[in-house]
Scaffold this motif. Structure first.
Motif, PDB file in Angstrom:
ATOM      1  N   UNK A 145       0.822  -1.190  -0.115  1.00 22.39           N
ATOM      2  CA  UNK A 145       0.051  -0.011   0.151  1.00 22.39           C
ATOM      3  C   UNK A 145       0.833   1.285   0.048  1.00 22.39           C
ATOM      4  N   UNK A 146       0.149   2.365  -0.287  1.00 22.23           N
ATOM      5  CA  UNK A 146       0.784   3.761  -0.165  1.00 22.23           C
ATOM      6  C   UNK A 146       1.385   3.970   0.991  1.00 22.23           C
ATOM      7  N   UNK A 152       6.057   6.556   8.551  1.00 20.65           N
ATOM      8  CA  UNK A 152       7.363   6.229   8.393  1.00 20.65           C
ATOM      9  C   UNK A 152       7.474   4.724   8.677  1.00 20.65           C
ATOM     10  N   UNK A 153       7.930   4.273   7.600  1.00 22.41           N
ATOM     11  CA  UNK A 153       8.042   2.632   7.635  1.00 22.41           C
ATOM     12  C   UNK A 153       9.412   2.301   7.529  1.00 22.41           C
ATOM     13  N   UNK A 154       9.603   1.476   8.541  1.00 22.62           N
ATOM     14  CA  UNK A 154      11.153   1.035   8.674  1.00 22.62           C
ATOM     15  C   UNK A 154      11.205  -0.255   9.137  1.00 22.62           C
ATOM     16  N   UNK A 155      12.368  -0.969   8.477  1.00 22.12           N
ATOM     17  CA  UNK A 155      12.934  -2.381   8.798  1.00 22.12           C
ATOM     18  C   UNK A 155      14.107  -2.331   9.726  1.00 22.12           C
ATOM     19  N   UNK A 156      14.067  -2.426  10.830  1.00 29.27           N
ATOM     20  CA  UNK A 156      15.381  -2.414  11.672  1.00 29.27           C
ATOM     21  C   UNK A 156      16.132  -3.501  11.249  1.00 29.27           C
ATOM     22  N   UNK A 157      15.805  -4.609  10.762  1.00 33.60           N
ATOM     23  CA  UNK A 157      16.600  -5.832  10.455  1.00 33.60           C
ATOM     24  C   UNK A 157      16.350  -5.950   9.110  1.00 33.60           C
ATOM     25  N   UNK A 158      17.489  -6.275   7.969  1.00 32.22           N
ATOM     26  CA  UNK A 158      17.028  -6.616   6.751  1.00 32.22           C
ATOM     27  C   UNK A 158      16.460  -5.682   5.680  1.00 32.22           C
ATOM     28  N   UNK A 159      15.792  -6.135   4.685  1.00 27.68           N
ATOM     29  CA  UNK A 159      15.424  -5.218   3.755  1.00 27.68           C
ATOM     30  C   UNK A 159      14.029  -4.746   3.833  1.00 27.68           C
ATOM     31  N   UNK A 160      13.414  -3.660   3.370  1.00 28.90           N
ATOM     32  CA  UNK A 160      12.148  -3.409   3.136  1.00 28.90           C
ATOM     33  C   UNK A 160      11.713  -3.212   1.769  1.00 28.90           C
ATOM     34  N   UNK A 161      10.536  -3.679   1.587  1.00 30.55           N
ATOM     35  CA  UNK A 161      10.129  -3.778   0.203  1.00 30.55           C
ATOM     36  C   UNK A 161       8.441  -3.050   0.448  1.00 30.55           C
ATOM     37  N   UNK A 162       8.334  -2.006  -0.415  1.00 32.50           N
ATOM     38  CA  UNK A 162       7.152  -1.190  -0.370  1.00 32.50           C
ATOM     39  C   UNK A 162       6.552  -1.478  -1.786  1.00 32.50           C
ATOM     40  N   UNK A 163       5.396  -2.382  -1.551  1.00 32.61           N
ATOM     41  CA  UNK A 163       4.540  -2.564  -2.844  1.00 32.61           C
ATOM     42  C   UNK A 163       3.531  -1.436  -2.851  1.00 32.61           C
ATOM     43  N   UNK A 164       3.792  -0.302  -3.512  1.00 34.71           N
ATOM     44  CA  UNK A 164       3.125   0.873  -3.689  1.00 34.71           C
ATOM     45  C   UNK A 164       4.008   1.925  -3.856  1.00 34.71           C
ATOM     46  N   UNK A 165       3.233   3.245  -3.740  1.00 34.19           N
ATOM     47  CA  UNK A 165       4.108   4.536  -4.005  1.00 34.19           C
ATOM     48  C   UNK A 165       4.513   5.023  -2.538  1.00 34.19           C
ATOM     49  N   UNK A 166       5.635   5.819  -2.430  1.00 35.23           N
ATOM     50  CA  UNK A 166       6.058   6.201  -1.148  1.00 35.23           C
ATOM     51  C   UNK A 166       6.040   7.921  -1.604  1.00 35.23           C
ATOM     52  N   UNK A 167       5.068   8.550  -0.914  1.00 35.89           N
ATOM     53  CA  UNK A 167       4.503   9.822  -1.147  1.00 35.89           C
ATOM     54  C   UNK A 167       5.308  11.133  -0.746  1.00 35.89           C
ATOM     55  N   UNK A 168       5.349  12.293  -1.015  1.00 43.28           N
ATOM     56  CA  UNK A 168       6.290  13.294  -0.706  1.00 43.28           C
ATOM     57  C   UNK A 168       5.810  13.407   0.840  1.00 43.28           C
ATOM     58  N   UNK A 169       6.900  13.496   1.699  1.00 46.04           N
ATOM     59  CA  UNK A 169       6.602  13.685   3.127  1.00 46.04           C
ATOM     60  C   UNK A 169       6.673  12.569   3.923  1.00 46.04           C
TER      61      UNK A 169
END
Lengths: 246, 273
Positions: A145-146, A152-169
């Motif tokens: 999702x967007x 703020x979306x974080x992965x404190x370990x490993x990779x972060x995959x975002x399926x969706x857009x990361x909007x301004x801000x």
């Protein structure tokens, strides 16, 4: 419910933050050797030693017991303020706490092979190239999702995959790499614990900020020609390199 | 059980109250028992837009604090008997609202009405969060400009994290995009964001497109919701919006520049540009 909290009643709020921190990687637990080396450093760079907070990393030491109190005293005498210890055995953890220091778990996510051990000596020779360094990270995170402004979306370990857009801000962070299958219009920070092998991968680059292991580029610094493209961002020779995918 | 719809935006001055008034009126005109609540405590405006400012005795804060009953505070609309207005207090501030108080008011209204429209204050603080907390659906009002889009994006984040539905892990709030003050001429000139850009960033379903219109300002100042002006473009666009909110499939209008006739072009001299 958070809404019930009267604003006037709060004496503080907890906030996440990332501060630049000097890590003092100890390769010896002998306070006298540390003292000798520190004295030399102080004369080279007196400006650095202004009650600078440091994290003592003891990950390379195999000793179960350390003269932690004496090491701290040596640091303080040279105007370094130990604030926490990273790694080490359980007794080390206990004595850190007894001294009023924080304790961090050892940094497993960093690929070991990247840091040549002193024992191995320089191996710059024309040896067969080792298998390509692939940072494999456990415990990553997938967000569907967007990611919206203010989130703020974080992965404190490993990779972060975002399926969706990361909007301004919006801000996405990962200890490993950041992958965005959508437009990247916000801030993306990879390798937040210092993994220099991490990268940022996205469709449609419009990022406000790109950072790998603390080296960053603002939107203003990004070549406008590459905006809107599918790209990968990597750290090469202390510079962020943005290159088109495909 | 009533459907609770919050009209919100983050940014101020984008047309929340105008839209809340028009949507509530439109729903009532279609035969739905509707109440519209002004959550903008301290900056009461809805009563002006609805033309009932001279009939306000009690308000939402009085009801929440037990100083008046709901029946005493609600004002029946002059033009539609299905429509009621619950005004905000002008003399208090948003701290006078409590979560329990708002919940009780909404639960009581829920038994009697089909739709409850909550007109949110601007911002993302307590007042706006209380207005959206109990919502089933949200109309996010956005102007075709970058700051408005960013603030709407922020509000969408709150809708999906700070609402009761989010906290109880229930089906999320149904989010609708309402673009207001859209001027196709200025979009073509590049002064305004176009509809596709807005929809791409916000990534939610479009419920309506309201063209920038002289009818809106006129309606506000006369205290007659613009949806009553069925000759005007904005009035018709709000009527379409209400149809879509009620689940009808209505084609989108007013998106592109309307061709002006030869005579108008000769005598108009392009003065509107």
């Amino acid at each position: 419910m958070s809404l019930n909290r009267d604003r006037a009643d709060t004496a503080f709020t907890f906030k996440g933050g990332m501060l630049p921190m000097t890590v003092m990687e100890l390769s010896s637990g002998d306070p006298e050797r540390i003292r000798a080396q520190l004295a030399g450093k102080v004369s080279q760079a007196p400006a650095f030693f202004q009650h600078t907070p440091v994290v003592l990393s003891v990950e390379q030491l195999d000793e179960p017991h350390l003269a932690l109190e004496r090491i701290c005293a040596v640091c303080r005498a040279h105007k370094l303020l130990p604030v926490a210890v990273r790694g080490g055995s359980d007794p080390v953890k206990q004595s850190a706490w007894a001294l009023g220091l924080g304790w961090f778990p050892p940094q497993e996510s960093r690929p070991r092979a990247v840091e040549p051990r002193p024992v191995e000596a320089p191996v710059e020779a024309e040896l067969p190239v080792p298998p390509p360094e692939v940072s494999v990270h456990a415990g990553g995170r997938i967000h569907r999702g967007t990611v919206r402004s203010g989130q703020q979306i974080s992965a404190s370990e490993g990779d972060l995959v975002v399926i969706g857009a990361v909007n301004p801000g919006a801000e996405v962070l990962a200890a490993g790499s950041v992958h965005v299958y959508g437009s990247l219009r916000g801030r993306a920070l990879a390798g937040i614990h210092g993994d220099r092998e991490a990268g940022i991968f996205c469709h449609d680059l419009h990022a406000e900020l790109l950072s790998v292991a603390g080296t960053y580029k603002r939107l203003e610094d990004i070549d406008p020609k590459i905006l809107g493209c599918s790209v990968q961002v990597q750290l090469k020779e202390d510079q962020l390199r943005i290159s088109a995918l495909n | 059980m009533a459907k609770i719809i919050v009209v919100t935006s983050g940014k101020g001055g984008v047309g929340k109250t105008t839209s809340a008034a028009a949507i509530a009126t439109g729903l009532a005109l279609r035969g739905n028992k509707t109440v519209v609540i002004d959550f903008d405590v301290g900056l009461r405006n809805l009563d002006l837009i609805m033309g009932c400012e001279r009939r306000v005795v009690y308000d939402l804060v009085n009801v929440i604090q037990g100083e008046a009953g709901l029946k005493q505070a609600m004002i029946r609309d002059k033009r539609s008997e299905n429509l009621h207005i619950l005004p905000a207090s002008q003399t208090r501030d948003k701290d006078a609202l409590t979560l329990e108080g708002v919940e009780k008011v909404l639960m009581d209204l829920s038994e009697e009405f089909d739709y409850i429209i909550c007109d949110s204050p601007a911002g993302i603080e307590r007042g706006a969060q209380l207005a959206l907390y109990f919502a089933d659906e949200a109309v996010v009002v956005t102007n075709p400009e970058v700051s408005s889009v960013r603030d709407s994006d922020r509000i969408l984040g709150l809708l999906s994290s700070k609402s009761r539905r989010a906290e109880q892990n229930r089906e999320p709030i149904k989010e609708h995009l309402l673009v207001t003050r859209y001027n196709p001429n200025r979009v073509d000139d590049g002064d305004m964001l176009n509809l596709d850009d807005i929809r791409e960033i916000l990534a939610i379903d479009l419920v309506g497109l309201i063209p920038e219109s002289e009818a809106v300002l006129r309606a506000s100042n006369q205290g007659v919701p613009v949806i009553h002006d069925d000759k005007s473009d904005a009035g018709q666009a709000y009527a379409d919006t209400v149809s879509r909110l009620m689940g009808e499939d209505v084609p989108l209008r007013f998106q592109s520049v309307q061709k002006r006739g030869l005579i108008a072009r000769m005598f108009g001299g392009g003065g509107r540009r």
